[in-house]
Design an enzyme around this catalytic site. Structure first.
Site, PDB file in Angstrom:
ATOM      1  N   GLU A 171      20.723  19.534   0.100  1.00 41.15           N
ATOM      2  CA  GLU A 171      21.969  20.066  -0.434  1.00 41.15           C
ATOM      3  C   GLU A 171      22.932  20.357   0.705  1.00 41.15           C
ATOM      4  O   GLU A 171      22.532  20.814   1.764  1.00 41.15           O
ATOM      5  CB  GLU A 171      21.700  21.331  -1.242  1.00 41.15           C
ATOM      6  CG  GLU A 171      21.049  21.022  -2.567  1.00 41.15           C
ATOM      7  CD  GLU A 171      20.720  22.269  -3.361  1.00 41.15           C
ATOM      8  OE1 GLU A 171      21.401  23.287  -3.184  1.00 41.15           O
ATOM      9  OE2 GLU A 171      19.768  22.199  -4.153  1.00 41.15           O
TER      10      GLU A 171
ATOM     11  N   CYS B 290      13.908  23.405  -3.787  1.00 37.64           N
ATOM     12  CA  CYS B 290      12.872  22.404  -3.523  1.00 37.64           C
ATOM     13  C   CYS B 290      11.637  22.951  -2.802  1.00 37.64           C
ATOM     14  O   CYS B 290      10.529  22.826  -3.303  1.00 37.64           O
ATOM     15  CB  CYS B 290      13.472  21.264  -2.720  1.00 37.64           C
ATOM     16  SG  CYS B 290      14.867  20.541  -3.590  1.00 37.64           S
TER      17      CYS B 290
END
Ligand code: UGA
Length: 431
Positions: free
Chosen positions: A156, A261
């Site tokens: 990200e 994640c």
């Protein structure tokens, strides 16, 4: 790309991965329809807005609007599609295993899409999922449709660049035609394609995230030991990282790893092992070290302030890392909850975060600037290394704080400089 076949691709899921995948595939010249079941997301995307903050994504979507559409409608998404990309989320379930319900709902919706040539899964899934999806496709009369695991390695904040210039593209497929189709779809992407079997591809994703998390937990433990022995972890990490066999990445000590994640994938890998009867001892320790790291921050403040009851503490940065608005598994959530439990008043600043409308955030106060957040505070914690925090007038901040105690959880600021301004300055693994 001259001579590259344009494919029609249906992307399922308009989250971080689906939007980045859809936009980048459109950028490569393919015709992409992104389908999501959330009406608000699709409404925003159709009106030209991006529901998440990801640098470069909005421009890429606009640039490719001729080839990139958004829909709630399944038939519209599948109309003429050759490849279905599964990009839905796989959050932790009650047991800690990945919850695959959204993946299965997409797979079930493909029944009847006999014109598809392949189903590719980008969602992070346990090893063995591909075989189960394969069997479901076969049972639905889609035996001629290929299956591929094509895990995502983008981070990200840099996702668009990571997709277009990856270290590698992993394609796990059981037949050459499907491997070829998915590989060819990436023509124009600047990175090597590694073809393997489906189970290995599924494992690459989980192993990569686990090893990255291991590096961070390792350096965080070394940082704690540096504090006890008088060494400086920044110097240590710099020199350790110069060994090309070890590499310099993911050796930044801090307040612990978070995000959508690492926490989820490391727990899912641990449970995957547990389900086979094997206990991944190293990974379990990596997770435990990370949990401790967040709590150590509170202990450091307690050591400094005595009790936290009745104190005001400012959390500077809430997202799990800078450059994103993502709050999933952000260390700030644990810090806020622990501070409130200790009886502190919690004040927050973050330029992008949108904390949930639930505890602990509903019991905290949000401020527009870091300066306002620290005004009258007994201590401040740098939780996320937003570059804006380097620009704060710290001399003024020290003068308006009730007690100028700063715990720099990301080693963002200069210790000597901060102490010269009058701060009791604490950081991670530095003397
Ligand atoms: C991570 C991986 O880096 C991607 O390769 C992967 O595709 C992605 O997960 C995923 O599975 O989808 P991401 O979660 O976006 O990407 O963020 P990272 O930049 O990897 O940072 C994760 C956490 O580790 C953050 O909380 C960050 O602050 C922390 N971190 C990272 C450190 O504490 N120290 C470091 O040296 C690096």
């Amino acid at each position: 790309m001259v001579g590259m076949p344009r494919r029609r691709v249906a992307v399922f899921g308009a989250g971080y991965i689906g939007l980045v995948t859809g936009a980048c595939l459109a950028e490569l010249g393919h015709e992409v329809t992104v389908r999501d079941i959330n009406p608000e997301k699709i409404r925003l995307l159709r009106s030209g807005e991006v529901p998440i903050y990801e640098p470069g994504l909005g421009d890429m979507i606009v640039r490719n609007k001729e080839r990139l559409t958004f829909t709630l409608d399944l038939d519209e998404a599948l109309d003429g599609a050759e490849i279905a990309y599964v990009c839905v989320d796989t959050p932790p379930s009650a047991s800690g295993d990945a919850d695959l319900s959204r993946v299965w709902s997409v797979v079930r919706s493909l029944e009847g899409a006999a014109h598809l040539r392949a189903v590719a899964v980008k969602s992070t899934v346990p090893v063995g999922t591909g075989s189960r999806v394969r069997a479901a496709l076969d049972a639905a009369g889609l035996a001629h449709v290929g299956y591929a695991s094509n895990p995502e390695f983008t981070a990200e904040g840099t996702a668009v660049g990571d997709f277009m210039h990856p270290d590698r593209i992993v394609v796990g497929a059981s037949d050459e035609a499907t491997a070829g189709l998915i590989s060819e779809l990436h023509q124009g992407v600047d990175g090597p394609i590694v073809v393997m079997d489906v189970r290995s591809a599924e494992m690459v994703k989980l192993a990569s995230n686990a090893l990255l998390a291991t590096k961070i937990s390792f350096i965080n433990e070394i940082a704690t030991l540096c504090e006890k022995t008088g060494a400086d972890v920044e110097e240590v990490a710099r020199a350790v990282g110069l060994d090309h066999r070890l590499g310099s990445h993911f050796l930044r000590p801090g307040i612990g790893w978070g995000g959508s994640c690492f926490p989820k994938d490391s727990e899912a890998l641990r449970q995957l092992a547990n389900n086979t009867g094997y206990h991944l001892q190293l990974l379990s320790a990596v997770i435990e070290v990370n949990n401790l790291q967040k709590r150590r921050a509170i202990q450091k403040l307690k050591d400094e302030l005595g009790t936290l009851a009745g104190t005001r503490v400012a959390l500077l940065g809430l997202t799990f890392k800078p450059g994103t608005d993502d709050m999933r598994e952000a260390p700030s959530t644990v810090l806020a909850a622990r501070l409130l439990a200790e009886g502190a008043e919690v004040r927050c600043w973050d330029p992008m975060a949108r904390p949930a409308d639930s505890e602990p955030w509903t019991s905290t106060t949000r401020y527009e600037t870091p300066e306002l957040a620290v005004d009258g505070a007994d201590a401040a914690i740098v939780v996320t290394e937003w570059p804006q925090l380097k620009e704060v007038d710290w001399a003024r901040a020290a003068s308006v704080m009730r007690r100028p105690v700063l715990f720099d959880g990301r080693n963002l600021l200069d210790p000597a400089g901060m102490r010269a301004l009058g701060f009791t300055y604490l950081s991670v693994g530095r003397p």
